[in-house]
Design a protein around this motif. Structure first.
Motif, PDB file in Angstrom:
ATOM      1  N   THR B 120       0.867  -1.321  -0.121  1.00  0.00           N
ATOM      2  CA  THR B 120      -0.270   0.126  -0.321  1.00  0.00           C
ATOM      3  C   THR B 120       0.964   0.984   0.509  1.00  0.00           C
ATOM      4  O   THR B 120       0.300   2.396  -0.629  1.00  0.00           O
ATOM      5  N   LYS B 124       0.543   3.853  -2.987  1.00  0.00           N
ATOM      6  CA  LYS B 124      -0.112   4.606  -2.499  1.00  0.00           C
ATOM      7  C   LYS B 124      -1.095   5.978  -3.206  1.00  0.00           C
ATOM      8  O   LYS B 124      -1.064   6.099  -4.506  1.00  0.00           O
ATOM      9  N   ASP B 129      -5.211   0.363  -2.124  1.00  0.00           N
ATOM     10  CA  ASP B 129      -5.070   1.421  -0.766  1.00  0.00           C
ATOM     11  C   ASP B 129      -5.387   2.038   0.274  1.00  0.00           C
ATOM     12  O   ASP B 129      -5.845   1.588   1.201  1.00  0.00           O
ATOM     13  N   ARG B 133      -6.857  -0.059   3.462  1.00  0.00           N
ATOM     14  CA  ARG B 133      -6.720   1.225   4.725  1.00  0.00           C
ATOM     15  C   ARG B 133      -7.976   1.611   5.164  1.00  0.00           C
ATOM     16  O   ARG B 133      -8.776   1.789   6.598  1.00  0.00           O
ATOM     17  N   ARG B 222       3.165   0.877   7.075  1.00  0.00           N
ATOM     18  CA  ARG B 222       3.073   1.669   5.437  1.00  0.00           C
ATOM     19  C   ARG B 222       3.234   3.293   5.705  1.00  0.00           C
ATOM     20  O   ARG B 222       4.955   3.699   4.993  1.00  0.00           O
TER      21      ARG B 222
END
Lengths: 295, 335, 298
Positions: B120, B124, B129, B133, B222
C-alpha cells in the motif's frame, strides 16, 4: 556517435501551483575522456538534467515536453523500463551529494556493493570477468572478489576486512569512497556525479576529486560533474557548461569559457568566487537585478 | 550479547518479585469470599474454618506471602478453590492452547500485515491502498468478541465449513503430546488429517484475534515504508539499476521494520490479555477461559498464577523485541 | 538615529481565535474526522435523550413481553426482540448511556491520577520518581483486561466498581506520558525563569508546565475513549460489570450468544453499536491529533 547527446531537452514539473517548465531546451554533447562540469546556482536545473540522463524523474510529476537524450546512439526517453535498468549501474554510474544518507544504514557495505556488481554482471558477465555460462555460485564469488578489488582501488585500507562493516563505521570521506566504488563497480561508460564533494571537509574534497579524476583517466569514460563550485571546475574539468534558469548560457572548453566568458552571467559568477588575491570590497554577489536581466 | 541476555534475565527477578507482591496484596485487600463460594450456601462455619486452614488462609498475611513465594519457586502455585487442583498443574494443562492461539494470530497479523503495508505504501492512493485502509480502520475498532461471533455465524452456522468452537472434537483423541500445540504435534506425528482438524478449529479464533493487530501493523508498516522510500539511499539503489523488487523487499523492508517491531511487541501483551474474550467465545480451553472462570468465582490463586505466566511471557517477548532491534538496526549495540 | 513609529497591523481576529479557526480548518480537511465527530455527537445526543425517545421505555427498566420473544427486525421493533421479548432497539439506545458515561469516567480518572503521579515523578526526580515509576512499570506488565476483570469481580457488580477497576489499569500509561513531557518542559527557559522568581513547585507545575502539555494528553485521551468503551463492553461480555436489567452493549451481546445463529439480530445490534462508537472516537482522535500535533501527520 557521441557518448551522450542531449538535444533540446524540455522538462516540466507539476506541483500544487500547477505545471512549471524547468528545463528550456538543454543541448549538451559529451565524448569519452571528457569531464564536463555543469555549474549554476540552486534551482537552475543542473541536478534534474543529471537525473534525466538515467531517467530517474518520476512522471508524474515530471513530463518531457520535447527533446531527446541519446546515450550511445539510443534515446533513453524512449527506452523501456527494462532497457533503462540495464543501462543503470552497468553503463551509467551515479554519485550523489551526501555520503551519510546515500548508503543504506541497515546493510553491510559489502552487501550493497555485491548487489550492484551482480546487477551489472547479469547485464554483462564480462564485468565480473565471467563467460556467458557461469553459474550462480560463480557470479556470487566473482561479485565479492570484484567488490574487494574496487574498495582497494578507491583507497579503503584493509578492504577485505572492512567489506563486512556497516556504513556508520566509516567516516564521511570514506563513505563517499564507498559510494564511488559502488558507482564504478559496473565499469560504466558515463559517470554522473551530483555535487560529490559538497558535504565533505575541504581537505577530503581534494582527495575525492583526485580519485574521480584518476579513475576517469584510467578507464577513459565520460563524466558529467554537477557542482556550484567554479574552483572544482577549474581544477579537474576539461569542459564546462554554465546553467541559469533551465538554460545553458554557454558551454565549451574550460580554458575558453573561464578565461574569456562571453556571457555576463558567467562573468558575474566568476567575480563571486573569493580567492586569496581578492581585496576587501572586491567580492561580488549576484544581485537580483543581474539575475533578472540575464534571463 | 550473551552477557546482555543474561543480565536482562537477572533483571526480571526483582520485577517478578514486585509483581507477585502487588498481586498478592491486591488479592488479599479486595473483598470477596472464595471459600464461602466454593463451600456452597449450606456450609457450616466449622466447614468453612476447616477449608480456610486447608488453604492456609488463616495465617497472617506476611507469612501467607512468604509461603506463596517459596511455593512458587518449588512449583507449588497454590490450590484452585474452584477446580480443587494445584494451580501449577492447571496452568501447564491450559498454557499450550493459549500459546498456540496467540502465536497463530500473531503469525497471521505479521505475515499479512507487513507485505500489505509495503504494497500500500508503494501504490499509495491507489484502489488497493484505499480498500485496505478502510478495512484497517474498521479492523481496529472491531471488538474481538463480536468479530468472533460474526465469524462463527458465517463460517460455522451458514457456510458450515469450519467447526463452531472447541479445540479438537471431544470424541477423538488429539495427537500425541510433544509440545502441546496440536497443529505442531500433528505435524511431528506426520498425521495429516489430525493437522487439518486442529487447524480448522484454530482458524476462526486466530482470525478473530488477528484482525486488529494486523490492521495496526499494516498502518505502521505503510507509514514507515513511505518514509523510507523518500530516503537518499533508495535513489542511489535505483540509480545503480537494482530491481524494484530487490529494493523493496530487501533494502526498504529491513529499514521500515524497526518502528513496526515496537508495535508487534506491544501486541503480544494485547493478544495475551485478549484470550480472555476470544477463548470465551470459542470455548477454547486455554488460560483465558481458565482465568475467566476463576475470576467469576473469585478464586484468586489461579488469577495470580495466570497473570504471572502472562507477565513472564510478555517480559520475554519484550526482550526478544529488543534483541531483534539489533538485527534490523546495526547501530544498536548491546552493552 | 530617528525613531519611526511602527504601525501595528490591525487584526480582524484575535490571535487565539485565529488559532482556533486554523485548527478547525485542518480538522475539516479530513472528511473521516468529520464523520467521526458526527457519530460522536449523535451518540451523545442519543445517550442524553434516550429515556424519552425509546419506543418501549418499560423494557429498559426490566419489563418483559414473553409473548413476543425473538421477533425478527420489523417496523414495530427495528432491531427485533430478544429472549424476553424486549425491544432490542430500545435496549441498544439506552445502552449508550453506560458505555459513554463509563468510557468518559475511566479516561477522566486515568488522566487525573496519571497526571498527578507523572507530574510529581517527573518534577521531583530522584527516589520519588524511582518508586512511582517502578510501580507504574509493574502495572504496565500485567495484561490490563485481566487485571480489570479481577478487580471488578472482587469489588462486585455496579457501574462505579467497573469504572474504578478499569481506571486502575489505565492511569499508568498517562503517568508515563506526563512524566516524559514534564522532564522535557522542566528544562525550558520559562520554567527556569519562574523558578528564579521564587514560584513554588505547585505553581510551577500547575501554572507553567501542565498548561503546556495539554495537547499530548488530549490526543491520547481522545484516542483512548474508543478503547475505554471497548473495555467496558468486554467486561460486560465476560459477565462482569453492569448487571441486568440495566442495558449495556457487552452484556446484551453476551446474552445473545446462546441464541446464535438463529436469532442473530440479538447479537448484531449491540455489536454494531460497540463497533460504531469505537470507530467514531478513533476517527475523531485521529482528526484531533492532526490538528494539535501537525508534525505527526502522515
Amino acid at each position: 556517435m557521441a557518448l551522450l547527446d542531449i538535444k533540446n531537452l524540455n522538462l516540466a514539473m507539476r506541483s500544487y501551483e500547477g505545471e512549471t517548465q524547468i528545463l528550456h531546451g538543454i543541448d549538451l554533447k559529451i565524448e569519452r575522456g571528457e569531464i564536463w562540469g555543469m555549474v549554476g546556482e540552486t534551482g537552475s536545473g543542473k541536478s534534474l538534467t543529471g537525473l534525466s540522463v538515467s531517467r530517474l524523474i518520476a512522471s508524474p510529476p515530471g513530463r518531457y515536453l520535447a527533446g531527446s537524450i541519446e546515450f550511445q546512439g539510443r534515446d533513453v526517453l524512449k527506452a523501456t523500463d527494462k532497457e533503462m535498468r540495464m543501462l543503470r549501474g552497468r553503463h551509467i554510474g551515479m554519485i550523489f551529494q551526501d555520503p551519510t544518507t546515500n548508503l543504506n544504514p541497515a546493510f553491510r557495505i559489502g552487501t550493497q556493493l555485491v548487489d550492484v556488481a551482480l546487477h551489472a554482471g547479469h547485464a554483462d558477465p564480462s564485468v565480473l570477468g565471467l563467460g556467458a555460462g557461469a553459474s550462480r555460485g560463480d557470479f556470487k564469488k566473482a561479485a565479492k572478489r570484484v567488490a574487494v578489488e574496487m574498495l582497494e582501488k578507491v583507497g579503503i585500507p584493509k578492504a577485505a576486512d572492512r567489506i563486512d562493516d556497516y556504513p556508520h563505521q566509516f567516516s564521511g570521506g570514506m563513505r563517499q569512497r564507498v559510494l564511488i566504488a559502488m558507482a564504478m563497480i559496473g565499469k560504466p561508460d558515463l559517470l554522473i556525479a551530483d555535487e560529490p564533494t559538497t558535504a565533505l571537509d575541504v581537505s577530503v574534497q581534494a582527495q575525492i576529486l583526485r580519485l574521480i579524476h584518476d579513475l576517469v583517466a584510467e578507464r577513459n569514460i565520460g563524466v558529467l560533474l554537477i557542482t556550484h563550485n567554479l574552483g572544482i571546475v577549474a581544477q579537474i574539468c576539461s569542459h564546462v557548461a554554465v546553467m541559469f534558469r533551465g538554460r545553458i548560457l554557454e558551454a565549451g572548453k574550460v580554458n575558453d569559457v573561464l578565461k574569456r566568458p562571453s556571457h555576463s552571467y558567467t562573468q558575474a559568477l566568476l567575480n563571486s568566487v573569493p580567492t586569496v588575491h581578492t581585496k576587501r570590497g572586491e567580492l561580488m554577489g549576484l544581485s537580483g537585478a543581474m539575475r533578472e536581466t540575464s534571463a | 550479547m550473551l552477557l546482555y541476555i543474561l543480565r536482562r534475565l537477572v533483571l526480571l527477578v526483582p520485577i517478578l518479585l514486585g509483581l507477585t507482591l502487588l498481586l498478592f496484596i491486591v488479592a488479599r485487600i479486595l473483598p470477596g469470599d472464595p471459600v464461602g463460594l466454593a463451600a456452597g450456601p449450606n456450609a457450616t462455619p466449622e466447614l468453612i474454618a476447616q477449608m480456610k486452614r486447608e488453604f492456609g488462609l488463616d495465617q497472617p498475611l506476611p507469612l501467607q506471602y512468604w509461603n506463596y513465594l517459596t511455593g512458587l519457586v518449588s512449583g507449588d502455585w497454590g490450590m484452585s478453590v474452584f477446580t480443587r487442583r494445584p494451580v501449577f498443574a492447571d496452568i501447564l494443562e491450559y498454557l499450550p492452547a493459549t500459546i498456540e492461539l496467540v502465536f497463530a494470530s500473531l503469525f497471521i497479523a505479521v505475515v499479512v500485515g507487513i507485505p500489505l503495508g509495503l504494497l500500500t505504501a508503494v501504490y499509495k492512493n491507489g484502489p488497493l491502498d484505499y480498500a485496505t485502509r478502510t478495512v484497517a480502520l474498521g479492523g481496529i475498532a472491531m471488538p474481538r468478541f463480536f468479530l468472533g461471533l460474526l465469524l462463527q455465524m458465517a463460517f460455522a452456522a451458514w457456510l458450515d465449513i469450519l467447526p463452531l468452537s472447541g479445540r479438537y472434537p471431544l470424541i477423538e483423541s488429539p495427537p500425541d503430546h510433544v509440545t502441546g500445540l496440536y497443529t505442531i504435534d500433528a505435524l511431528i506425528a506426520g498425521d495429516w488429517s489430525a493437522f487439518q482438524i486442529a487447524l480448522s478449529h484454530l482458524a476462526l479464533p486466530a482470525i478473530a484475534m488477528a484482525l486488529s493487530p494486523l490492521a495496526t501493523i499494516m498502518r505502521m508498516m505503510r507509514s514507515s515504508t513511505i518514509e523510507v522510500l523518500q530516503q537518499d539511499y533508495v535513489m542511489t539503489e535505483r540509480a545503480l539499476g537494482l530491481s524494484n523488487r530487490l529494493i523493496l523487499f530487501k533494502y526498504v523492508l529491513k529499514n521500515a521494520m524497526t518502528s513496526t517491531l515496537t508495535v508487534i511487541g506491544l501486541y503480544v501483551s494485547w493478544l495475551l490479555g485478549g484470550t480472555v474474550l476470544v477463548e470465551t467465545v470459542f470455548d477454547w480451553p486455554g488460560l483465558g477461559l481458565y482465568a475467566t472462570q476463576a475470576i467469576l468465582t473469585q478464586d484468586f490463586m489461579p488469577v495470580i498464577g495466570v497473570t504471572l505466566v502472562i507477565a513472564i511471557i510478555y517480559l520475554v517477548a519484550m526482550l526478544v523485541v529488543d534483541l531483534l532491534y539489533g538485527v534490523f538496526n546495526p547501530k544498536v549495540r548491546y552493552a | 538615529m530617528t525613531m519611526t513609529p511602527i504601525a501595528i497591523p490591525k487584526r480582524t481576529q484575535s490571535a487565539r481565535l485565529e488559532n482556533w479557526s486554523r485548527a478547525f480548518y485542518r480538522f475539516r480537511q479530513s472528511w473521516l474526522s468529520i464523520v467521526g465527530l458526527a457519530i460522536v455527537v449523535l451518540l451523545v445526543v442519543i445517550a442524553i435523550f434516550a429515556p424519552w425517545i425509546v419506543p418501549y421505555p418499560e423494557h429498559v427498566v426490566g419489563g418483559t413481553n414473553t409473548g413476543a420473544r425473538f421477533q425478527p427486525p420489523s417496523a414495530n421493533a427495528w432491531f427485533g426482540t430478544n429472549a424476553l421479548g424486549q425491544d432490542m432497539f430500545s435496549l441498544v439506545l439506552v445502552g449508550s448511556q453506560v458505555s459513554l458515561f463509563s468510557g468518559l469516567a475511566v479516561v477522566f480518572i486515568a488522566i487525573v491520577v496519571g497526571t498527578a503521579v507523572g507530574a510529581i515523578a517527573g518534577y521531583f526526580g530522584g527516589w520519588v520518581d524511582e518508586v512511582l515509576m517502578r510501580i507504574t512499570d509493574l502495572l504496565l506488565t500485567i495484561p490490563s483486561l485481566i487485571l480489570a476483570m479481577a478487580v471488578a469481580a472482587a469489588l462486585g457488580t455496579g457501574v462505579w466498581n467497573m469504572i474504578i477497576a478499569i481506571s486502575i489499569t489505565w492511569w499508568p500509561a498517562y503517568a508515563r506520558l506526563v512524566r516524559g513531557e514534564v522532564i522535557v518542559k522542566k528544562e525550558e527557559q520559562f520554567v527556569v525563569a519562574a523558578h528564579a522568581l521564587g514560584a513554588n513547585w505547585l505553581r510551577i507545575l500547575g501554572k507553567h508546565i501542565l498548561p503546556n502539555i495539554v495537547s499530548p494528553i488530549v490526543i491520547k485521551a481522545s484516542l483512548d475513549m474508543g478503547f475505554a468503551i471497548l473495555t467496558v463492553a468486554s467486561l460486560g461480555f465476560v459477565g462482569i460489570g453492569v448487571k441486568p436489567p440495566t442495558p449495556e452493549w457487552g452484556t446484551l451481546l453476551s446474552g445473545a450468544r446462546s441464541y446464535m445463529p438463529d436469532y442473530w439480530w440479538t447479537a448484531v445490534a449491540p455489536g454494531i453499536a460497540i463497533f460504531l462508537a469505537v470507530l467514531a472516537f478513533n476517527l475523531l482522535g485521529d482528526g484531533l491529533r492532526d490538528v494539535l500535533d501537525p508534525k505527526a501527520r502522515r
